[in-house]
Design an enzyme around this catalytic site. Structure first.
Site, mmCIF file in Angstrom:
data_model
loop_
_atom_site.group_PDB
_atom_site.id
_atom_site.type_symbol
_atom_site.label_atom_id
_atom_site.label_comp_id
_atom_site.label_asym_id
_atom_site.label_seq_id
_atom_site.Cartn_x
_atom_site.Cartn_y
_atom_site.Cartn_z
ATOM 1 N N CYS A 159 -1.803 -13.182 -34.823
ATOM 2 C CA CYS A 159 -0.331 -12.995 -34.248
ATOM 3 C C CYS A 159 -0.131 -14.007 -33.210
ATOM 4 O O CYS A 159 -0.846 -14.288 -32.290
ATOM 5 C CB CYS A 159 -0.725 -11.715 -33.240
ATOM 6 S SG CYS A 159 0.812 -11.234 -32.103
ATOM 7 N N CYS A 200 0.669 -13.279 -29.585
ATOM 8 C CA CYS A 200 -0.553 -12.913 -28.953
ATOM 9 C C CYS A 200 -1.175 -14.298 -28.362
ATOM 10 O O CYS A 200 -1.736 -14.393 -27.442
ATOM 11 C CB CYS A 200 -1.668 -12.073 -29.833
ATOM 12 S SG CYS A 200 -0.986 -10.528 -30.035
#
Length: 140
Positions: free
Chosen positions: A43, A46
């Site tokens: 991600c 993230c």
């Protein structure tokens, strides 16, 4: 210093809460996408917030809190919008990762909100003030 509790998946999260939540202690939950063998999440959001969130934990988290670092799984598991992805259902109701929330509280920060140090500081200060009034208790 807060205690970090690494959690992989929904079942581990539920099991950890069975142990810790009954004491009404202060639990922060940081949800992120699974990491590879080099420690990098699939991600990109993230990855972008990781350092800021880690710094915020070190500088602002209540010293007796628990910090659940929750791996929500691989990209396919996260993108599953059916009821199979229990992270998207109550009580977590996640719509985006990364997300930071406090157990049994409406406060949460999601996505690019985690890029704002001022919001992170406010998030943790709110938890500290509620701890001081006895609404939550530090974990031992």
């Amino acid at each position: 210093m807060p205690q970090y509790v690494p959690i992989q998946g929904y079942k581990q999260l539920e099991d950890a809460l069975k142990v810790h939540a009954k004491s009404n202690c202060l639990i922060y939950m940081y949800f992120f996408g699974e990491k590879d063998s080099k420690g990098r999440s699939w991600c990109p959001d993230c990855v972008e917030v990781e350092e800021l969130v880690e710094t915020a934990f070190r500088e602002n988290a209540h010293p007796n809190a628990l910090i659940y670092t929750v791996d929500v799984g691989n990209r396919d598991a996260w993108k599953d919008r059916s009821d199979n992805n229990k992270f998207r259902l109550p009580p977590y109701s996640l719509s985006v990762i990364p997300s930071l929330l406090r157990w049994n509280s409406p406060e949460r920060l999601e996505g690019d909100q985690l890029l704002k140090p001022q919001l992170l500081e406010l998030f943790f200060n709110e938890a500290k003030s509620q701890s001081a009034t006895g609404k939550t208790v530090p974990c031992k």
